[in-house]
Design a protein around this motif. Structure first.
Motif, PDB file in Angstrom:
ATOM      1  N   LYS A 188       0.885  -1.218   0.090  1.00 18.84           N
ATOM      2  CA  LYS A 188       0.170  -0.105  -0.098  1.00 18.84           C
ATOM      3  C   LYS A 188       1.029   1.175   0.057  1.00 18.84           C
ATOM      4  O   LYS A 188       1.659   1.355   1.002  1.00 18.84           O
ATOM      5  CB  LYS A 188      -0.963   0.117   1.241  1.00 18.84           C
ATOM      6  CG  LYS A 188      -1.796  -1.278   1.488  1.00 18.84           C
ATOM      7  CD  LYS A 188      -2.529  -1.764   0.442  1.00 18.84           C
ATOM      8  CE  LYS A 188      -3.421  -2.889   0.422  1.00 18.84           C
ATOM      9  NZ  LYS A 188      -4.403  -2.818   1.429  1.00 18.84           N
ATOM     10  N   TRP A 205       1.811   5.556  -1.237  1.00 16.62           N
ATOM     11  CA  TRP A 205       1.327   6.673  -1.480  1.00 16.62           C
ATOM     12  C   TRP A 205       2.278   7.422  -2.737  1.00 16.62           C
ATOM     13  O   TRP A 205       3.267   7.220  -2.678  1.00 16.62           O
ATOM     14  CB  TRP A 205       1.339   7.557  -0.242  1.00 16.62           C
ATOM     15  CG  TRP A 205       0.680   7.047   0.653  1.00 16.62           C
ATOM     16  CD1 TRP A 205       0.862   6.095   1.590  1.00 16.62           C
ATOM     17  CD2 TRP A 205      -0.805   7.920   1.111  1.00 16.62           C
ATOM     18  NE1 TRP A 205      -0.243   6.087   2.551  1.00 16.62           N
ATOM     19  CE2 TRP A 205      -1.320   6.944   2.235  1.00 16.62           C
ATOM     20  CE3 TRP A 205      -1.462   8.787   0.586  1.00 16.62           C
ATOM     21  CZ2 TRP A 205      -2.200   7.339   2.903  1.00 16.62           C
ATOM     22  CZ3 TRP A 205      -2.645   8.821   0.989  1.00 16.62           C
ATOM     23  CH2 TRP A 205      -3.291   8.361   2.368  1.00 16.62           C
ATOM     24  N   ARG A 235      -3.196   7.241  -2.080  1.00 15.66           N
ATOM     25  CA  ARG A 235      -2.930   5.803  -1.888  1.00 15.66           C
ATOM     26  C   ARG A 235      -3.223   4.905  -3.072  1.00 15.66           C
ATOM     27  O   ARG A 235      -4.089   4.945  -3.601  1.00 15.66           O
ATOM     28  CB  ARG A 235      -3.701   5.483  -0.658  1.00 15.66           C
ATOM     29  CG  ARG A 235      -3.289   4.070   0.112  1.00 15.66           C
ATOM     30  CD  ARG A 235      -4.131   4.073   1.420  1.00 15.66           C
ATOM     31  NE  ARG A 235      -3.558   2.800   2.253  1.00 15.66           N
ATOM     32  CZ  ARG A 235      -4.603   2.020   2.172  1.00 15.66           C
ATOM     33  NH1 ARG A 235      -5.552   1.737   1.643  1.00 15.66           N
ATOM     34  NH2 ARG A 235      -3.956   0.817   3.009  1.00 15.66           N
ATOM     35  N   GLY A 286      -7.602   8.231  -0.106  1.00 17.50           N
ATOM     36  CA  GLY A 286      -7.561   6.891   0.188  1.00 17.50           C
ATOM     37  C   GLY A 286      -8.948   6.532   0.546  1.00 17.50           C
ATOM     38  O   GLY A 286      -9.840   7.189   0.645  1.00 17.50           O
ATOM     39  N   GLY A 317      -7.660   7.151   4.459  1.00 17.09           N
ATOM     40  CA  GLY A 317      -7.315   8.536   4.103  1.00 17.09           C
ATOM     41  C   GLY A 317      -7.381   9.671   5.126  1.00 17.09           C
ATOM     42  O   GLY A 317      -7.989   9.368   6.169  1.00 17.09           O
TER      43      GLY A 317
END
Length: 357
Positions: free
Chosen positions: A144, A146, A157, A224, A229
């Motif tokens: 995961k 960014w 994300r 996100g 998020g």
């Protein structure tokens, strides 16, 4: 601080010892499944899920198919149960309805989220169902990350699958950009769609060459998923503003630039694929049109291609003129799960470069 820790420990003890000693679901050798629920005071309990025959229900969009229901029977100990017919190998979801209130199964900790709906899951049999399992084979990695999106003015994300052995390899890999449907986010394909398990199994069986799979968030007003998020915890919505107005497509290069700057990829058209389900199919169509020299492989799965009043972005202009490739619809591909779609995705040319037929 001591009081807080003590309280936390007490809740943990309650969660540990407060569970029901019931097996549900119980999958039998013939593929039938028994569901159980302990509720001695309940008047009526039903189970509903995609393992049952569908029924027609009225919706704001007209009559549509919905999962059927089956009633559970209560024994003298207050345990309700229902046993299904033998089921075909597949991954299924279900939930209970207790006196009209929908509930998950407290004895099954395996859950998926589809938009804001939470349901339990189970897997029956082998065959196709084996692609959804975690098998004793080499495994890839799900990260995961960014990425910076200058066009959207935020860090966002993104979920990225890399194949087994990627971290120890100097090899460059092809990339599949896999786009979710309405109500989804960067969590949808990897959790709801079990992309990592499918890719691991396809690669292990030689049905797909090792590749990187990039799963972005198509909701451009979000950085996100809900709870992941900066907007914190909120109820996910089926459609949010600006999802199909051209903003996402217009800024998709931010994603490609991030991937190609941070991963070992074959950064050319012949080794890029893009595919999407429903709204993601809509995005796939227009991204591939808007950037005609980016992708050799395009997959539209039940694509939500329809006139929209908010489709005013420049990516939607000159639609007919930008369709330079004649599309062929093969009905053998309609309704296939991701496990087959990855292996059967119809390319513009040279299928064998990235996938083994």
């Amino acid at each position: 601080m001591f009081t807080l820790l003590l309280g936390t420990q007490s809740y943990a003890q309650e969660a540990l010892f407060g569970t029901q000693q019931i097996t549900s679901p119980e999958i039998h050798e013939d593929g039938s499944v028994t569901f159980r629920f302990f509720a001695p005071e309940a008047e009526k309990i039903e189970v509903t899920g995609d393992f049952l025959p569908t029924v027609k229900v009225e919706t704001p969009r007209g009559m549509m198919d919905a999962p059927g229901k089956a009633e559970l029977l209560k024994d003298d100990k207050g345990v309700w149960s229902f046993t299904s017919q033998p089921l075909s190998p597949e991954l299924y979801n279900y939930s209970f309805i207790i006196d009209g209130l929908r509930s998950t199964d407290p004895n099954n900790p395996f859950l998926i989220r589809d938009v804001a709906s939470i349901t339990n899951i189970f897997i029956v049999g082998e065959g196709q169902a084996s692609f959804y399992r975690v098998n004793d084979i080499p495994h890839g990695t799900v990260a995961k990350r960014w990425y910076d999106s200058p066009g959207l003015g935020m860090d966002r994300r993104i979920t990225i699958y890399t194949p087994p052995g990627y971290e120890q390899s100097n090899e460059q890999f092809p990339v599949l950009y896999l786009l979710h449907g309405a109500g989804g986010d960067e969590e949808a394909w990897v959790s709801l769609g079990r992309t990592a398990q499918i890719m691991d199994n396809l690669i292990a069986q030689g049905k797909a060459k090792p590749m990187i799979v990039v799963m972005p968030n198509g909701n451009v007003i979000q950085d996100g998923a809900s709870g992941e998020g900066s907007d914190g915890f909120y109820k996910p919505q089926f459609m949010v503003p600006k999802t199909m107005d051209g903003t996402y497509e217009d800024n998709f290069m931010d994603i490609i630039k991030f991937v190609e700057a941070n991963y070992q990829v074959k950064a050319n058209k012949a080794n890029r694929a893009i595919a999407g389900l429903s709204m993601g199919g809509f995005h796939t169509l227009h991204i591939s049109r808007h950037y005609p020299n980016m992708f050799d492989y395009i997959g539209l799965f039940s694509a939500a291609i329809m006139p929209r009043e908010d489709a005013t972005g420049r990516v939607y202009s000159n639609f007919d003129e930008t369709l330079k490739t004649k599309w062929i619809m093969d009905t053998n591909y309609i309704g296939l799960p991701l496990v087959k779609l990855i292996s059967c995705m119809m390319p513009i040319k040279n299928l064998e470069q990235n996938l083994i037929p």
